[in-house]
Design a protein around this motif. Sequence first.
Motif, PDB file in Angstrom:
ATOM      1  N   LYS A  75      34.613  33.916  45.797  1.00 22.80           N
ATOM      2  CA  LYS A  75      33.366  34.538  45.689  1.00 22.80           C
ATOM      3  C   LYS A  75      32.736  34.454  44.590  1.00 22.80           C
ATOM      4  O   LYS A  75      33.524  34.698  43.310  1.00 22.80           O
ATOM      5  N   LYS A  76      31.432  34.161  44.331  1.00 21.72           N
ATOM      6  CA  LYS A  76      30.947  34.198  43.098  1.00 21.72           C
ATOM      7  C   LYS A  76      29.782  35.518  42.697  1.00 21.72           C
ATOM      8  O   LYS A  76      29.079  35.600  43.740  1.00 21.72           O
ATOM      9  N   HIS A  77      30.142  35.954  41.700  1.00 18.59           N
ATOM     10  CA  HIS A  77      29.363  37.236  41.397  1.00 18.59           C
ATOM     11  C   HIS A  77      28.490  36.938  40.135  1.00 18.59           C
ATOM     12  O   HIS A  77      29.206  37.244  38.975  1.00 18.59           O
ATOM     13  N   HIS A  78      27.379  36.412  40.248  1.00 12.21           N
ATOM     14  CA  HIS A  78      26.487  36.209  39.230  1.00 12.21           C
ATOM     15  C   HIS A  78      27.277  35.192  38.258  1.00 12.21           C
ATOM     16  O   HIS A  78      27.573  34.131  38.580  1.00 12.21           O
ATOM     17  N   ASN A  79      27.855  35.707  37.089  1.00 14.17           N
ATOM     18  CA  ASN A  79      28.499  34.829  36.119  1.00 14.17           C
ATOM     19  C   ASN A  79      29.990  34.930  36.174  1.00 14.17           C
ATOM     20  O   ASN A  79      30.916  34.276  35.668  1.00 14.17           O
ATOM     21  N   GLN A  90      34.240  43.507  48.779  1.00 17.85           N
ATOM     22  CA  GLN A  90      34.231  43.776  50.256  1.00 17.85           C
ATOM     23  C   GLN A  90      34.049  42.411  50.947  1.00 17.85           C
ATOM     24  O   GLN A  90      34.285  42.184  52.205  1.00 17.85           O
ATOM     25  N   GLU A  91      33.240  41.319  50.294  1.00 17.65           N
ATOM     26  CA  GLU A  91      33.239  40.030  50.777  1.00 17.65           C
ATOM     27  C   GLU A  91      34.460  39.247  50.903  1.00 17.65           C
ATOM     28  O   GLU A  91      34.764  38.802  51.935  1.00 17.65           O
ATOM     29  N   ILE A  92      35.298  39.347  49.965  1.00 14.84           N
ATOM     30  CA  ILE A  92      36.676  38.824  49.918  1.00 14.84           C
ATOM     31  C   ILE A  92      37.607  39.552  50.854  1.00 14.84           C
ATOM     32  O   ILE A  92      38.303  38.849  51.877  1.00 14.84           O
ATOM     33  N   GLN A 118      49.627  33.841  50.237  1.00 12.58           N
ATOM     34  CA  GLN A 118      50.822  32.864  50.666  1.00 12.58           C
ATOM     35  C   GLN A 118      51.737  33.474  51.502  1.00 12.58           C
ATOM     36  O   GLN A 118      52.300  34.665  50.800  1.00 12.58           O
ATOM     37  N   ARG A 119      51.770  33.231  52.753  1.00 12.12           N
ATOM     38  CA  ARG A 119      52.927  33.891  53.743  1.00 12.12           C
ATOM     39  C   ARG A 119      53.942  32.899  53.976  1.00 12.12           C
ATOM     40  O   ARG A 119      54.105  32.092  54.335  1.00 12.12           O
ATOM     41  N   GLU A 120      55.112  33.802  53.582  1.00 11.70           N
ATOM     42  CA  GLU A 120      56.616  33.034  53.773  1.00 11.70           C
ATOM     43  C   GLU A 120      57.423  33.841  54.882  1.00 11.70           C
ATOM     44  O   GLU A 120      56.898  34.619  55.482  1.00 11.70           O
ATOM     45  N   GLN A 121      58.400  33.466  55.025  1.00  9.49           N
ATOM     46  CA  GLN A 121      59.499  33.914  56.169  1.00  9.49           C
ATOM     47  C   GLN A 121      59.493  35.389  55.700  1.00  9.49           C
ATOM     48  O   GLN A 121      59.642  36.214  56.697  1.00  9.49           O
ATOM     49  N   ARG A 122      59.869  35.526  54.643  1.00 12.37           N
ATOM     50  CA  ARG A 122      60.452  37.023  54.324  1.00 12.37           C
ATOM     51  C   ARG A 122      59.485  37.751  53.306  1.00 12.37           C
ATOM     52  O   ARG A 122      59.719  38.893  52.976  1.00 12.37           O
ATOM     53  N   TRP A 123      58.540  37.137  52.725  1.00  6.23           N
ATOM     54  CA  TRP A 123      57.666  37.947  51.671  1.00  6.23           C
ATOM     55  C   TRP A 123      56.296  37.206  51.597  1.00  6.23           C
ATOM     56  O   TRP A 123      55.738  36.055  52.090  1.00  6.23           O
ATOM     57  N   ILE A 124      55.406  37.916  50.864  1.00  5.21           N
ATOM     58  CA  ILE A 124      53.975  37.624  50.928  1.00  5.21           C
ATOM     59  C   ILE A 124      53.618  37.474  49.464  1.00  5.21           C
ATOM     60  O   ILE A 124      54.069  38.556  48.731  1.00  5.21           O
ATOM     61  N   TYR A 125      53.007  36.670  48.931  1.00  2.00           N
ATOM     62  CA  TYR A 125      52.805  36.257  47.658  1.00  2.00           C
ATOM     63  C   TYR A 125      51.043  36.297  47.482  1.00  2.00           C
ATOM     64  O   TYR A 125      50.497  35.694  48.268  1.00  2.00           O
ATOM     65  N   ILE A 126      50.754  37.327  46.362  1.00  2.00           N
ATOM     66  CA  ILE A 126      49.305  37.447  46.438  1.00  2.00           C
ATOM     67  C   ILE A 126      48.875  37.361  44.855  1.00  2.00           C
ATOM     68  O   ILE A 126      49.727  37.589  43.954  1.00  2.00           O
ATOM     69  N   ARG A 127      47.741  36.500  44.680  1.00  2.00           N
ATOM     70  CA  ARG A 127      47.383  36.319  43.331  1.00  2.00           C
ATOM     71  C   ARG A 127      45.893  36.605  43.183  1.00  2.00           C
ATOM     72  O   ARG A 127      45.193  36.062  44.037  1.00  2.00           O
ATOM     73  N   TYR A 128      45.182  37.652  42.354  1.00  2.00           N
ATOM     74  CA  TYR A 128      43.887  38.047  42.323  1.00  2.00           C
ATOM     75  C   TYR A 128      43.422  37.921  41.184  1.00  2.00           C
ATOM     76  O   TYR A 128      43.728  38.264  39.937  1.00  2.00           O
ATOM     77  N   THR A 129      42.377  37.197  40.975  1.00  4.79           N
ATOM     78  CA  THR A 129      41.413  37.163  39.718  1.00  4.79           C
ATOM     79  C   THR A 129      40.200  37.327  39.780  1.00  4.79           C
ATOM     80  O   THR A 129      39.666  37.022  40.821  1.00  4.79           O
ATOM     81  N   ARG A 130      39.545  37.994  38.801  1.00  2.00           N
ATOM     82  CA  ARG A 130      38.217  38.375  38.861  1.00  2.00           C
ATOM     83  C   ARG A 130      37.779  38.579  37.382  1.00  2.00           C
ATOM     84  O   ARG A 130      38.176  39.421  36.802  1.00  2.00           O
ATOM     85  N   GLY A 131      37.156  37.477  36.921  1.00  2.00           N
ATOM     86  CA  GLY A 131      36.793  37.411  35.332  1.00  2.00           C
ATOM     87  C   GLY A 131      37.920  37.408  34.725  1.00  2.00           C
ATOM     88  O   GLY A 131      38.742  36.418  34.679  1.00  2.00           O
TER      89      GLY A 131
END
Length: 323
Positions: free
Chosen positions: A7-11, A63-65, A19-32
């Motif tokens: 999602k693009k927020h101005h600049n 909220q968009e994401i 990423q969902r695996e059989q035993r775990w969930i991997y999350i990577r979140y970046t904003r600026g």
Amino acid sequence: MKAEFKKKHHNTEERFLLQREQRWIYIRYTRGDIEKGAYILRNESNSVNDYLTQFFNDNHVSQEIRMEVTNYLNSGEENVQKSLQEFINYLLTTFSVIIMAGISLGLIIFGGYKGGSRLDETLNLYPTFTIIGVLGGLVIGGGICYLMFYKYLKSPDEKDKESKSTQLNQNNKKEETTEWLIIDVTLEDVVKAVRSFSERLPKGVYRTILVNDDYSIDFKQLAYILKGIPSKPFYMSKETYDIFEEKNKDIPPIIDTVQKAVDRYVKEQKKYPMLPYDPLRRVNYYLLIQEHYLEKKPDIELYITDYDGLISHEKPKRKQAGD
């Protein structure tokens, strides 16, 4: 399964990788300049949405994401409807095959009976050939019915598994016919190759197919990514997917044994097997042995990470005041 949302927020660009695996969930979140990551061990009682809601709130995800991720996860309901439709089609196919098999069996037995009766009338040996004709019709008709059921009445899951198995076998045969160079690689190279391999796997197939019985990695399956076969072996845990060099090859089986014990303990005791207020969150082997989740004390210290019960051999850094 891997999905990425942007999602693009101005600049400023906001990105959410799930990423969902059989035993775990991997999350990577970046904003600026902000970057957050998490590994979350999955259990039966919580849905993926339950885990993500906490992460969304802690990291102020837009909220968009949130909406895009929620819609993506809810699309799984469409898969349920698809499965229901496949089941209905399966029942209709079963009913049709049973009717065809019954008619075929009846006609073949009747044909055997009529043929045997005529021979008995001609040779005056009634009921010898009549019996032979009926039994022959039963055998032949039964064989035909079996082939009909085997061909047409495979469940969608069985067909899907066969398709995946065929695809993997074709890939393996293709790789076996290729002669790869022996190359030098680092632990980081292997980690990246395993992740890349995992992202290309069909749904329902996991990276544990890379692990041999001795926990060594089967590099024939990774050769097309690494562009060669490593000159030295590497080893991987089947539970946490941690990768090790040969000098640490004894660690994966220990991690797997302890991880299974920790999972059972948490499921039944509803708490982690560690001492209260332990800043390092060390696995308390005494508790696991006392409650018969573990037979003997391992030779290395293992630690419960912040990723919902996933253990690690790496000693965590002590948190500073205010962290």
